[in-house]
Write an enzyme that holds these catalytic residues in place. Structure first.
Site, PDB file in Angstrom:
ATOM      1  N   ASN A 117       0.815  -1.220   0.000  1.00 36.76           N
ATOM      2  CA  ASN A 117       0.000   0.000   0.000  1.00 36.76           C
ATOM      3  C   ASN A 117       0.852   1.275   0.000  1.00 36.76           C
ATOM      4  O   ASN A 117       0.567   2.214  -0.735  1.00 36.76           O
ATOM      5  CB  ASN A 117      -0.941   0.006   1.210  1.00 36.76           C
ATOM      6  N   HIS A 163     -16.228  36.009 -31.298  1.00 34.68           N
ATOM      7  CA  HIS A 163     -17.415  35.302 -31.823  1.00 34.68           C
ATOM      8  C   HIS A 163     -17.146  34.701 -33.201  1.00 34.68           C
ATOM      9  O   HIS A 163     -18.078  34.540 -33.992  1.00 34.68           O
ATOM     10  CB  HIS A 163     -18.629  36.230 -31.921  1.00 34.68           C
ATOM     11  N   SER A 284      -7.379  11.905 -49.024  1.00 42.77           N
ATOM     12  CA  SER A 284      -8.610  11.130 -48.940  1.00 42.77           C
ATOM     13  C   SER A 284      -8.551  10.028 -49.973  1.00 42.77           C
ATOM     14  O   SER A 284      -8.070  10.239 -51.080  1.00 42.77           O
ATOM     15  CB  SER A 284      -9.801  12.052 -49.205  1.00 42.77           C
ATOM     16  N   LYS A 290      -8.323  16.480 -51.675  1.00 48.35           N
ATOM     17  CA  LYS A 290      -8.271  16.774 -50.242  1.00 48.35           C
ATOM     18  C   LYS A 290      -6.913  16.590 -49.583  1.00 48.35           C
ATOM     19  O   LYS A 290      -6.131  15.737 -49.941  1.00 48.35           O
ATOM     20  CB  LYS A 290      -9.311  15.916 -49.502  1.00 48.35           C
ATOM     21  N   ASN A 292      -6.079  16.499 -45.647  1.00 47.83           N
ATOM     22  CA  ASN A 292      -6.787  16.567 -44.363  1.00 47.83           C
ATOM     23  C   ASN A 292      -5.860  16.839 -43.177  1.00 47.83           C
ATOM     24  O   ASN A 292      -4.785  16.241 -43.079  1.00 47.83           O
ATOM     25  CB  ASN A 292      -7.532  15.251 -44.112  1.00 47.83           C
ATOM     26  N   GLU A 297      -6.792  17.319 -35.949  1.00 48.88           N
ATOM     27  CA  GLU A 297      -8.090  16.749 -35.558  1.00 48.88           C
ATOM     28  C   GLU A 297      -7.930  15.740 -34.431  1.00 48.88           C
ATOM     29  O   GLU A 297      -8.740  15.676 -33.507  1.00 48.88           O
ATOM     30  CB  GLU A 297      -8.752  16.065 -36.757  1.00 48.88           C
ATOM     31  N   TYR A 324      -6.580   2.412   2.232  1.00 49.93           N
ATOM     32  CA  TYR A 324      -6.376   1.788   0.923  1.00 49.93           C
ATOM     33  C   TYR A 324      -7.540   0.871   0.580  1.00 49.93           C
ATOM     34  O   TYR A 324      -8.038   0.135   1.423  1.00 49.93           O
ATOM     35  CB  TYR A 324      -5.059   0.988   0.886  1.00 49.93           C
TER      36      TYR A 324
END
Ligand code: ARG
Length: 469
Positions: A117, A163, A284, A290, A292, A297, A324
């Site tokens: 422990n 914004h 892609s 494309k 990517n 991401e 524990y």
């Protein structure tokens, strides 16, 4: 397995008549993931054995034998020659039983005045201390990379957003420095948590301390801890230092995720502010045009599991009675996963960032098109004596006029402008271009070129210091 074999295998076998069922062994084991703590487990055991010898709790001879045996085990593990066994449950029992096998009876004395422990609490602290330092170095490295990018684009302008609408022109390096500041606070959080990580829990034993005359301060010194814990119950049951680290990591990756989102957005055809390096994007399989931004991401996506790990441990701990409980074994997977994830994200961003091409012309054009100097007109009118609200209204009407005429603010003639206010004179043009707009800023922390240069210098000085993070 015969009864004697079983008794030799499990350290707790004395109390039991029958062996553990296979399915339970499989369910309760942690060796499949806590094996990565081996280095810290051995480091802690060596310090413990030294202390036991110094205090004459075991003989000097036994202490030396143990230390030698542990060093050999470390070498074996390092060389990949060590076989971790599931039936030995966890890293602590795997190493201890290998030690007993190696050096015989003396090995059985290592666990004197100790329990798994306090041992596991120690291992975690040693692990997290090292990993926190590693994360701190990675953050610092990333900040330096950022600063270099900022310096390279010292005069570039872009529209600043609120914004996600074009708001006011800012210097690109000013935008970049915002991230350096966030990372600076992230480092402070990790550094501060280190103070609470770096406390020795060993000596708490299972829960109540020990009858042996141990020297905890000596062990703390050997292992580089700043202090020793003061309550044995707390020492074995607390994991708040892990939660803190998971929280620091969550905030850090939230920052990285915002950056990742901007990279995704800025690389779209709609923005075209940046081009990602080929080596860090993917194509892609279906759409040939494309490119990517998968890396960005994925950083954004991995934020989910880092938050999840924090919540996982908070939930595990909630309502746990002292001290524990085996539930605590579940602290490791979320912790390891978070450490691995934030390190991987920092690493890859560090590699990718210098390769990003900033389309500074496009950024500049966007700042010009977006009426982003409208606030400067309002402030100009205030300086000529109008109350801000009135100035705001007039400028709003000027913008409306521009929209209807498809004109940029800088393209308006003085006659056109005077229709809205007679206070406007030739000097207005000084404020209508983004570069003039930023130059006119006066406040500390603003986007004026002087201020941004000053901030870069300050941060370079700070990050140049080898000693600190
Ligand atoms: N593998 C355990 C953990 O990670 C070690 C401590 C086990 N202690 C016990 N009393 N069963 O928490």
């Amino acid at each position: 397995m015969t009864e004697t074999e079983f008794k030799m295998k499990k350290p707790w076998a004395g109390r039991f008549k029958f062996k553990t069922s296979k399915i339970v062994e499989h369910f309760t084991e942690s060796i499949s993931f806590d094996n990565r703590l081996w280095r810290y487990d051995i480091e802690g055991s060596i310090a413990h054995a030294k202390m036991l010898g110094k205090q004459r709790i075991i003989t000097k001879e036994d202490s030396e034998k143990i230390i030698q045996g542990l060093k050999e085990i470390a070498a074996d593990i390092e060389k990949g020659k060590f076989k971790f066994k599931k039936d030995l449950e966890d890293i602590h029992m795997n190493i201890e039983s290998a030690l007993i096998k190696k050096i015989g009876d003396a090995g059985g004395k290592l666990h004197t005045a100790r329990s798994r422990n306090d041992q596991v609490a120690l291992d975690l602290r040693l692990y997290l201390r090292e990993e926190s330092k590693e994360i701190l170095s990675l953050i610092k490295k990333f900040q330096k990379t950022f600063l270099n990018v900022a310096t390279k684009h010292i005069n570039s302008l872009m529209p600043g957003y609120t914004h996600l609408q074009r708001a006011q022109p800012v210097l690109l390096p000013h935008h970049i420095l915002a991230y350096v500041e966030m990372l600076e606070r992230d480092k402070k959080r990790f550094k501060d948590t280190l103070k609470r990580i770096n406390i020795l829990p060993l000596g708490a034993s299972a829960i109540a301390g020990t009858t042996f005359p141990i020297d905890r301060v000596y062990v703390a010194r050997l292992l580089g801890f700043d202090d020793i814990s003061q309550n044995s119950i707390d020492s074995v049951s607390d994991r708040d230092f892990v939660i803190e680290s998971l929280s620091n990591s969550s905030i850090l990756i939230m920052h990285l995720s915002r950056l990742a989102e901007e990279l995704v957005l800025w690389s779209t055809e709609e923005f075209r502010f940046i081009e990602m390096p080929d080596a860090f994007t993917t194509g892609s399989s279906a759409m040939p045009q494309k490119k990517n931004p998968d890396v960005a991401e994925l950083i954004r996506g991995k934020t989910g599991r880092v938050y999840g790990n924090l919540f996982s441990l908070l939930t595990i701990m909630k309502g746990l009675p002292l001290s524990y409980n085996r539930d605590l074994q579940e602290d490791k997977l979320p912790l390891f996963d978070t450490v691995d994830t934030v390190k991987a994200c920092l690493d890859i961003l560090n590699e990718m960032l210098p390769g990003i091409k900033f389309n500074t012309n496009r950024m500049y054009e966007t700042a010009v098109e977006g009426y982003s100097t409208a606030t400067d007109i309002a402030e100009y009118l205030v300086k000529k004596g109008l109350p801000f609200r009135k100035a705001h209204e007039i400028t709003g009407r000027v913008v409306l006029y521009c929209i209807s005429k498809k004109k940029k603010l800088g393209e308006l003639t003085l006659r056109e402008l005077n229709r809205y206010s007679p206070l406007i004179s030739d000097d207005i043009y000084l404020f209508l271009r983004p570069e003039e707009s930023v130059k006119a800023k006066k406040s500390t922390g603003s986007t004026s070129p002087d201020e941004v240069r000053k901030q870069i210098k300050r941060l370079m000085r700070r990050l140049g210091d080898m000693e600190t993070w």
